[in-house]
Design an enzyme around this catalytic site. Structure first.
Site, PDB file in Angstrom:
ATOM      1  N   ASN A  16       0.799  -1.218   0.000  1.00 52.32           N
ATOM      2  CA  ASN A  16       0.000   0.000   0.000  1.00 52.32           C
ATOM      3  C   ASN A  16       0.837   1.276   0.000  1.00 52.32           C
ATOM      4  O   ASN A  16       0.272   2.367  -0.096  1.00 52.32           O
ATOM      5  CB  ASN A  16      -0.910   0.038   1.238  1.00 52.32           C
ATOM      6  CG  ASN A  16      -2.128  -0.840   1.079  1.00 52.32           C
ATOM      7  OD1 ASN A  16      -2.680  -0.946  -0.010  1.00 52.32           O
ATOM      8  ND2 ASN A  16      -2.544  -1.471   2.155  1.00 52.32           N
ATOM      9  N   LYS A  17       2.130   1.171   0.132  1.00 48.05           N
ATOM     10  CA  LYS A  17       2.960   2.341   0.383  1.00 48.05           C
ATOM     11  C   LYS A  17       3.458   2.991  -0.918  1.00 48.05           C
ATOM     12  O   LYS A  17       3.381   2.421  -1.995  1.00 48.05           O
ATOM     13  CB  LYS A  17       4.135   1.965   1.283  1.00 48.05           C
ATOM     14  CG  LYS A  17       3.696   1.302   2.596  1.00 48.05           C
ATOM     15  CD  LYS A  17       2.647   2.124   3.343  1.00 48.05           C
ATOM     16  CE  LYS A  17       2.304   1.562   4.709  1.00 48.05           C
ATOM     17  NZ  LYS A  17       1.492   0.331   4.663  1.00 48.05           N
ATOM     18  N   ASN A  18       4.001   4.211  -0.763  1.00 40.77           N
ATOM     19  CA  ASN A  18       4.373   5.009  -1.935  1.00 40.77           C
ATOM     20  C   ASN A  18       5.440   4.334  -2.785  1.00 40.77           C
ATOM     21  O   ASN A  18       5.468   4.512  -4.003  1.00 40.77           O
ATOM     22  CB  ASN A  18       4.847   6.395  -1.492  1.00 40.77           C
ATOM     23  CG  ASN A  18       3.734   7.205  -0.859  1.00 40.77           C
ATOM     24  OD1 ASN A  18       2.560   6.847  -0.928  1.00 40.77           O
ATOM     25  ND2 ASN A  18       4.088   8.317  -0.224  1.00 40.77           N
TER      26      ASN A  18
END
Length: 421
Positions: A193-195
């Site tokens: 889910n992270k950048n």
């Protein structure tokens, strides 16, 4: 596109940038038959190279790759010597891993309210600090920060460490300074889910050699290693207990490729984020989340504060029905009250003070008797409760086009008009 067809791409930012570079780097490790970072047939040193990039990006002395952001939290608290008799101040808008790391350390979470930045309210932090306070766990939630500089100032004035959680805001900054460079220690996550992503993985950064050395020992087997990658057990200051949270060279290879794309990823999200906020600003009664530094926002989320809970409860289903949603595996355009374990009172293990085992610790530990009247149920944080009840949330994938954004804006405006806004 049919009216009810999902408009929004899946929300996993870094996944869209996985390409030949990641494949080549991972294959390099596999062909070298050396997936363990400390020794092997032909080490490629991706974990070391990744750490060097983070040190340079953040302007920090030390960086340590680990196997998850969750592990990074626990390792950092252990490095800071957090345990029974201590409390860690944490905001009510969080992720379950933050509370879990405190509990696993044997310490007590102390909830602090948020303001309209959706980050820790400095004024409430000042009110909540006690003689038992040891660390402020400051979380840069939903892609941007609140006033981290003021929080650090308050914490240090009281002799407290600051642990900066940058899991949701990697690549963001505050007034020209990268997030992750403010706290005594900082952690990052590379989960999907992270950048930027390597599926799992995380990073710890700091400037204090003792904190770093303790983190290195705890993330491994409780002892440091020599240049040959072998454990060194004869240093009395570094005889700890480890948790086997090392970063593998496979994870590091993928993360090393991704971090070089991070500014492109966040730049794409920030551009669309600004477009959404500008386009939605004309809806009567709607206020966007207060972003203190729009140019530093990583752009991953748009938080929309509606006049009241009833309006929020009407606008979200209406816009979702019109297509502002994503595929079946995604979670987007939701009421914040449905944002699961991000809200303090949805963490039932916290609400009911569940321990790690039948002994009930840390709540039952005599050293923690000071916290017997601490509560975690809904109603504990009035500002957070109010904001949660009337805020909706849009995740902003980096592949969202201006055309999709304009369509989203038009749908929100139309639905708002139908509701009389």
């Amino acid at each position: 596109m049919a009216p009810n067809e999902p408009l929004l791409p899946y929300e996993w930012p870094g996944s869209y940038f996985i390409g030949e570079e990641e494949i080549e780097a991972v294959n390099q490790v596999l062909l070298a038959r050396s997936p363990f970072r400390f020794y092997g047939h032909d080490l490629q040193h991706f974990a070391t190279r990744l750490e060097a990039i983070f040190r340079e990006r953040l302007g920090r002395q030390y960086a340590l790759g680990v196997n998850s952001g969750t592990a990074a939290l626990s390792i950092s608290l252990a490095a800071m010597d957090v345990g029974p008799g201590d409390e860690v101040l944490v905001p009510g808008y969080l992720w379950v891993s933050c509370a879990a790391a405190i509990v696993r350390a044997g310490a007590i979470p102390r909830l602090v309210d948020i303001d309209e930045t959706f980050c820790m309210d400095p004024a409430d932090l000042e009110r909540k600090i006690t003689s038992r306070s040891k660390v402020v766990l400051y979380i840069h939630m939903s892609g941007a920060t609140g006033d981290i500089a003021e929080v650090v100032k308050i914490a240090h004035a009281h002799g407290l460490h600051v642990l900066e959680d940058v899991a949701q805001a990697n690549g963001a900054s505050f007034r020209g300074r990268r997030l992750g460079s403010f706290g005594d220690m900082a952690i990052f996550s590379f989960q999907l889910n992270k950048n930027m992503t390597s599926g799992e993985g995380g990073m710890i950064a700091c400037d204090d050699k003792m904190l770093y050395d303790r983190a290195v020992a705890v993330h491994d087997l409780g002892y440091p290693r020599n240049e040959q990658g072998r454990l060194v057990t004869d240093d009395p200051d570094m005889q700890l207990w480890g948790q086997g949270s090392r970063m593998s060279e496979l994870t590091a290879a993928m993360a090393w490729s991704q971090v070089q794309k991070l500014d492109t990823i966040t730049g794409s999200m920030r551009k669309i984020n600004h477009l959404l906020y500008r386009g939605l600003a004309g809806i009567a009664g709607l206020r966007p989340r207060r972003v203190l530094d729009p140019d530093g926002d990583s752009g991953a989320f748009a938080l929309l504060i509606w006049p009241d809970a009833e309006t929020c409860q009407q606008i979200v289903p209406a816009t979702r029905a019109a297509g502002v949603t994503t595929g079946p595996q995604g979670i987007n355009n939701v009421m914040m009250r449905d944002w699961g374990l991000h809200l303090y009172y949805n963490n039932l293990s916290l609400v009911h003070k569940r321990g790690l085992n039948s002994a009930g610790r840390p709540w039952s530990d005599p050293d923690n008797a000071f916290a017997s009247d601490y509560t975690y149920h809904k109603g504990t944080l009035p500002q957070a409760d109010d904001l949660f009840s009337r805020t909706s949330l849009l995740e902003v994938p980096p592949v969202m086009t201006p055309e999709i954004a304009e369509r989203v804006i038009a749908i929100f405006r139309d639905c708002a008009a139908r509701l009389g806004l």
